[in-house]
Design an enzyme around this catalytic site. Structure first.
Site, short mmCIF file in Angstrom:
data_model
loop_
_atom_site.label_atom_id
_atom_site.label_comp_id
_atom_site.label_asym_id
_atom_site.label_seq_id
_atom_site.Cartn_x
_atom_site.Cartn_y
_atom_site.Cartn_z
N SER A 125 -1.60 -2.55 6.72
CA SER A 125 -2.13 -1.22 7.01
C SER A 125 -3.39 -1.26 7.85
O SER A 125 -4.17 -2.22 7.78
CB SER A 125 -2.45 -0.57 5.66
N LYS A 172 -4.24 -4.87 0.62
CA LYS A 172 -3.43 -5.26 1.79
C LYS A 172 -4.05 -6.49 2.46
O LYS A 172 -3.34 -7.41 2.89
CB LYS A 172 -3.33 -4.08 2.76
N TYR A 200 -7.27 0.11 -1.96
CA TYR A 200 -5.94 -0.03 -1.37
C TYR A 200 -5.99 -0.99 -0.17
O TYR A 200 -5.19 -1.92 -0.06
CB TYR A 200 -5.43 1.36 -0.93
#
Ligand code: WQD
Length: 325
Positions: A116, A144, A140
């Site tokens: 991402s 990643k 988040y």
């Protein structure tokens, strides 16, 4: 190839499965259905309902002559990850670790990872390229980045070959209308705009109109899911004869929140009511990226990512009775 797609019933995963099947690959979908849609499960794919947290099940699935894994199963709500980091540790970190370890056990050495833009954090320059500093500003994004780092180590220590694909703002639905299941409780701008157009929501918030952008609202790089899907197929095929790589998947073009609202009004022929509210914490003014690397390495370029095509493809799914093509 026989390809395991985790999260293959999800929003992006269902498009990736379509393209893999179309390219002649045999697909096995693994999805825990926490965010997946039953109607999006491809009828030519084998479907296993299960989670990457179930190690015994992974052991069993990976023993079925799988050649490669495309790993999309993860939670992706940046805001939620700051409130419930444990949920993200479990699914995004433990789940991926389990999956990689099962792959190593069964000597499955090809891995395409759904990464991402969130790995970069606030952009220090634009457009963002792959050499931009990696400083995620939400948990988040950290998960990643942690997986990307794990992949490098597994590459070095175990011979894993991987592609890490850093998506920018994924949007749109299959342009040939083969995916119908809508995302559950969407949190991103475009599906929210669609829900206002259908009347499901009366109005929406625009988070700030005092950014240093052309009209004061946030600018993002929207990439159509069909374009993301084609990149996955190319990545998988590239890894057969070449080394691991990490690339952005974006267009290099930015649209503001008001661009999106105005174009959506034109596409849907509906009024999109909105209220300007305060900025949302953690939002950069502008985020756009270059995909030069994906172009050079994969010979990939977006085909469906202009705003009009993205919104039309969404409206076809959100409002199927009216054909606006
Ligand atoms: C886009 C623009 C908002 C909602 C997120 C994740 C990121 C990545 C993609 C997965 C911004 C504005 C939004 C609304 C608004 N996910 N907005 N009103 O924040 O760029 O990226 O999704 O990898 O990690 O953070 O996407 O769609 O939420 O916002 O004004 O109701 O729309 O402020 O400018 P974002 P988004």
């Amino acid at each position: 190839m026989k390809v395991l797609v985790t999260g293959g019933a999800g929003y992006i995963g269902s498009h990736v499965v379509l393209y893999l099947v179309e390219a002649g690959h045999e697909v096995v979908i693994l999805d825990d259905m926490s965010l997946g849609c039953l109607e999006n499960i491809h009828d030519q794919a084998e479907f296993i309902e299960g989670s990457t947290l179930d190690e015994a099940m992974l052991d069993n699935v990976l023993s079925k002559n799988i050649d490669a894994v495309v790993h999309l199963a993860a939670f992706k709500a940046a805001g939620e990850s700051m409130i419930h980091p444990e949920k993200y540790s479990k699914n995004n970190l433990n789940g991926t670790t389990n999956l990689l370890n099962a792959m190593m056990k069964h000597n499955v050495m090809t891995f395409v990872f759904s990464s991402s833009a969130a790995v970069y954090g606030y952009p220090e320059y634009l457009p963002v390229d792959e050499d931009h500093p990696l400083k995620p500003i939400n948990y988040y994004g950290y998960t990643k980045l942690a997986v990307e780092n794990m992949l490098k180590w597994y590459g070095q220590l175990k011979g894993l070959k991987f592609a890490a694909l850093r998506y920018f703002n994924a949007a749109g639905y299959d342009v040939k209308r083969r995916v119908f299941g809508l995302e559950k409780s969407p949190q991103n701008l475009l599906p929210i705009v669609m829900e206002v157009a259908t009347g499901q929501r009366k109005t929406m918030n625009v988070f700030g109109n005092d950014y240093k952008t052309k009209d004061g609202t946030g600018v993002r790089d929207y990439i159509h899911v069909n374009d993301l899907a084609s990149a996955h197929v190319k990545a998988l095929e590239y890894l057969q004869d070449n080394d691991s790589f990490t690339v952005n998947l974006a267009t290099g073009e930015g649209y503001s929140v008001l661009d999106v609202i105005h174009e959506a009004e034109a596409v849907t022929e509906k009024k999109i009511n909105y209220t300007i509210v305060d900025r949302r914490p953690g939002d950069p003014a502008e985020l756009i990226a270059t995909s030069k690397q994906a172009n050079v390495i994969l010979n990939w370029a977006p085909q469906f990512s202009d705003l009009n095509t993205i919104l039309k493809s969404m409206w076809n799914v959100y409002n199927p009775e009216e054909n606006h093509d």
